[in-house]
Write a protein that holds these residues in place. Structure first.
Motif, PDB file in Angstrom:
ATOM      1  N   SER A 124      -8.430  -8.680   4.310  1.00  0.00           N
ATOM      2  CA  SER A 124      -8.271  -7.581   3.357  1.00  0.00           C
ATOM      3  C   SER A 124      -6.880  -7.592   2.724  1.00  0.00           C
ATOM      4  CB  SER A 124      -8.519  -6.244   4.057  1.00  0.00           C
ATOM      5  OG  SER A 124      -9.858  -6.149   4.499  1.00  0.00           O
ATOM      6  N   ARG A 125      -5.869  -7.959   3.489  1.00  0.00           N
ATOM      7  CA  ARG A 125      -4.516  -8.042   2.934  1.00  0.00           C
ATOM      8  C   ARG A 125      -4.453  -9.082   1.820  1.00  0.00           C
ATOM      9  NH1 ARG A 125      -0.061  -7.547   7.858  1.00  0.00           N
ATOM     10  NH2 ARG A 125      -1.029  -5.773   8.910  1.00  0.00           N
ATOM     11  N   LEU A 128      -6.080  -7.609  -1.292  1.00  0.00           N
ATOM     12  CA  LEU A 128      -5.230  -6.603  -1.934  1.00  0.00           C
ATOM     13  C   LEU A 128      -4.061  -7.276  -2.650  1.00  0.00           C
ATOM     14  CD1 LEU A 128      -4.533  -3.657  -2.520  1.00  0.00           C
ATOM     15  CD2 LEU A 128      -3.296  -3.596  -0.339  1.00  0.00           C
ATOM     16  N   GLN A 132      -3.065  -6.901  -6.581  1.00  0.00           N
ATOM     17  CA  GLN A 132      -1.752  -6.425  -7.013  1.00  0.00           C
ATOM     18  C   GLN A 132      -1.040  -7.440  -7.903  1.00  0.00           C
ATOM     19  OE1 GLN A 132      -0.114  -5.405  -3.140  1.00  0.00           O
ATOM     20  NE2 GLN A 132      -0.626  -3.248  -3.414  1.00  0.00           N
ATOM     21  N   GLU A 162      -6.359  -0.265  -8.172  1.00  0.00           N
ATOM     22  CA  GLU A 162      -5.613  -0.661  -6.968  1.00  0.00           C
ATOM     23  C   GLU A 162      -5.941   0.272  -5.806  1.00  0.00           C
ATOM     24  OE1 GLU A 162      -0.993  -1.521  -5.587  1.00  0.00           O
ATOM     25  OE2 GLU A 162      -1.415  -0.017  -7.133  1.00  0.00           O
ATOM     26  N   ALA A 166      -7.830  -0.763  -2.333  1.00  0.00           N
ATOM     27  CA  ALA A 166      -7.128  -0.565  -1.057  1.00  0.00           C
ATOM     28  C   ALA A 166      -7.918   0.365  -0.139  1.00  0.00           C
ATOM     29  CB  ALA A 166      -5.737   0.008  -1.312  1.00  0.00           C
TER      30      ALA A 166
END
Length: 296
Positions: A124-125, A128, A132, A162, A166
């Protein structure tokens, strides 16, 4: 990559405080809360009154003159003791910084309206971070700042995208961690039959978020192409504005005349870049439509 993503609906000042208070938020997630401010207890109150009486008595004796030495002694002993009582009372139970206390008082109302980087698993990081980067590409572009794109809608839509990405990734990470923990303990055949489709639901949800991120990346790629054309367009215009000076210099110096046709092609290049810029901006706006369901 931002450590804290905040719901765009949070007031700007509080949103900034959230972004700057990651360590406090982490402590709050672990159940931390500042100790209540200490008040003067009954025992301490009586002690303060007693020491105050001693000081007052010493002061009166000192003014009387006969027992000035005794009075001054009581005064010198009483004042430091009172200071100790007050200072000890004002000292915090622990060494918690006052900034953290103030931050806590504001931030405790916003649980569920921010996502910490620590809320996300590794997959997931990465998603994201991709989102971004795409958003940064758009917001930093001159074509956006100069109004060639719909900068107003970008300012609203991109933070909303965003946040939504998230938020969904945080829920996905939490459910995925719980699912893995349950499965790691071993499942009966009956439970396996249920767990398998639930795992597929998690994978399907991740694929849906990935589609959002890829749409953002396509939009950013179109904006980057428009940005290149915009930059080249400005550079050509600068050269074109000095074209007559080049021609004049070539004529005066008797330089190679073959340079003149090259200079003439600047005008043609400028026209081609103008058309390319319009096409790339149009493509970027079309890509924007995929991100914004409300777009016509």
């Amino acid at each position: 990559m931002a450590d804290v993503v905040v719901d765009p609906g949070v007031p700007p000042d509080d949103a900034q405080l959230l972004r700057e208070s990651r360590l406090v938020l982490l402590k709050m997630r672990r159940g931390w809360a500042p100790q209540p401010r200490r008040v003067l207890s009954g025992t301490r109150y009586r002690a303060v009154v007693a020491f105050g009486a001693v000081v007052l008595f010493g002061l009166l004796l000192g003014l009387g003159g006969l027992t000035r030495g005794v009075g001054m002694l009581l005064l010198l002993l009483g004042l430091p003791l009172m200071i100790v009582v007050f200072v000890h009372n004002d000292a915090p139970e622990d060494e918690q910084d006052e900034h953290d206390r103030r931050a806590y008082e504001h931030l405790r109302w916003y649980e569920g309206r921010y996502v910490l980087l620590e809320d996300l698993d590794e997959s997931s990081r990465r998603l994201l971070a991709r989102a971004q980067r795409a958003i940064s590409t758009v917001t930093a572009a001159r074509v956006n700042a100069d109004g060639l794109l719909d900068d107003v809608r970008n300012a609203v839509m991109l933070p909303a995208q965003e946040w939504e990405i998230a938020r969904l990734l945080a829920k996905l990470s939490d459910l995925r961690a719980q699912h893995r923990e349950t499965v790691s303990r071993g499942l009966t055949p009956e439970v396996e039959a249920v767990a398998e489709p639930l795992a597929r639901a998690l994978d399907s949800s991740e694929a849906a978020v990935l589609a959002r991120v890829e749409a953002l990346e396509r939009y950013a790629a179109n904006v980057a192409e428009a940005e290149r054309a915009y930059t080249a367009h400005h550079q050509i215009q600068e050269l074109r504005g000095r074209l007559h000076r080049y021609e004049e210099l070539v004529a005066e110096t008797g330089a190679d005349a073959s340079a003149v046709p090259e200079l003439d092609r600047l005008a043609q290049d400028a026209d081609r870049l103008e058309r390319a810029l319009r096409r790339s901006v149009s493509s970027a706006r079309e890509a924007f439509g995929y991100l914004d369901p409300g777009a016509p």
